[in-house]
Design an enzyme around this catalytic site. Sequence first.
Site, short mmCIF file in Angstrom:
data_model
loop_
_atom_site.label_atom_id
_atom_site.label_comp_id
_atom_site.label_asym_id
_atom_site.label_seq_id
_atom_site.Cartn_x
_atom_site.Cartn_y
_atom_site.Cartn_z
CB SER A 43 -34.00 51.57 106.72
OG SER A 43 -35.14 50.81 106.46
CD GLU A 44 -29.87 52.16 108.50
OE1 GLU A 44 -29.59 51.59 109.57
OE2 GLU A 44 -30.58 51.66 107.62
CB THR A 45 -30.87 59.76 107.82
OG1 THR A 45 -32.29 59.71 107.61
CG2 THR A 45 -30.33 61.10 107.35
#
Length: 273
Positions: A43-45
């Site tokens: 979903s996020e880095t």
Amino acid sequence: MKMYQVDAFSKALFKGNPAAVLVVDEWLDEALMQNIALENQLSETAFVKPIDAENYEIRWFTPTTEVDFCGHATLASSFVLFKDFTQLKKIQFHVKNLGIFVVSQEEDGKIVMNFPIRRAVKVDEYPELLNQAFTKPFKNVYLNAQAYIIEYETVQDVLDEQPNLALLKQLGKIRTAITSDAHTLDVAITSNSENYDCISRYFAPANGIDEDPVTGSIHTGIAPLWAEKLAKNNILAYQASKRGGELYCQILENERIEISGYAKLYMQAEIEI
């Protein structure tokens, strides 16, 4: 370059929301950061740039775009910094357009994040495709800076909903969350059979995330909504994705909110770039 992967809003591996974290001396080229996020398919880095031992800048990338706010990747980044980069138990993130996030770590490992509230307001007019994309009846529709927040009739409807993601994708960068009051209901299918003040699910297909496992940022809108409805300042929230996660929310003065949770390290790796 060293990269961490951390399961946020969970004490256990394979629960909560996984985020990748890279601590960099200087910002990488934006295209490179986006490619790393695309390669990770999380979903996020998060990319973190130290200012000093107490102060940091942070940026978040989904597989398809940079976003202005991400709660679970902030928790994951804080976990990494407390683990390997500072002896302090309180740090500050300097965030473009959102000011300073103060984050602290308690003795038991819980990470407490101080965010601005992003209040949701009830709207009577909203895109017709919301009615088309969702199959269950809902009571109210709210909107904040991040998403439409749809109040459902029952917890079971939230759990059973299977939205039309192709339609939701047409909303573009305004994402969609669904939520219902779970204060008096048995949620034994979730962790520890606890009763929660609210449960939620979150969808962001236009940003490369069909259903986000646990979303800290949207609870800066959801938790104040339920705090007002339930006349209480402490909200225990559960995000009912397949992985699931708990968020401890406390409404503060001056339009601030503390969102707290635990994190578990899954992986440390060297990436070749």
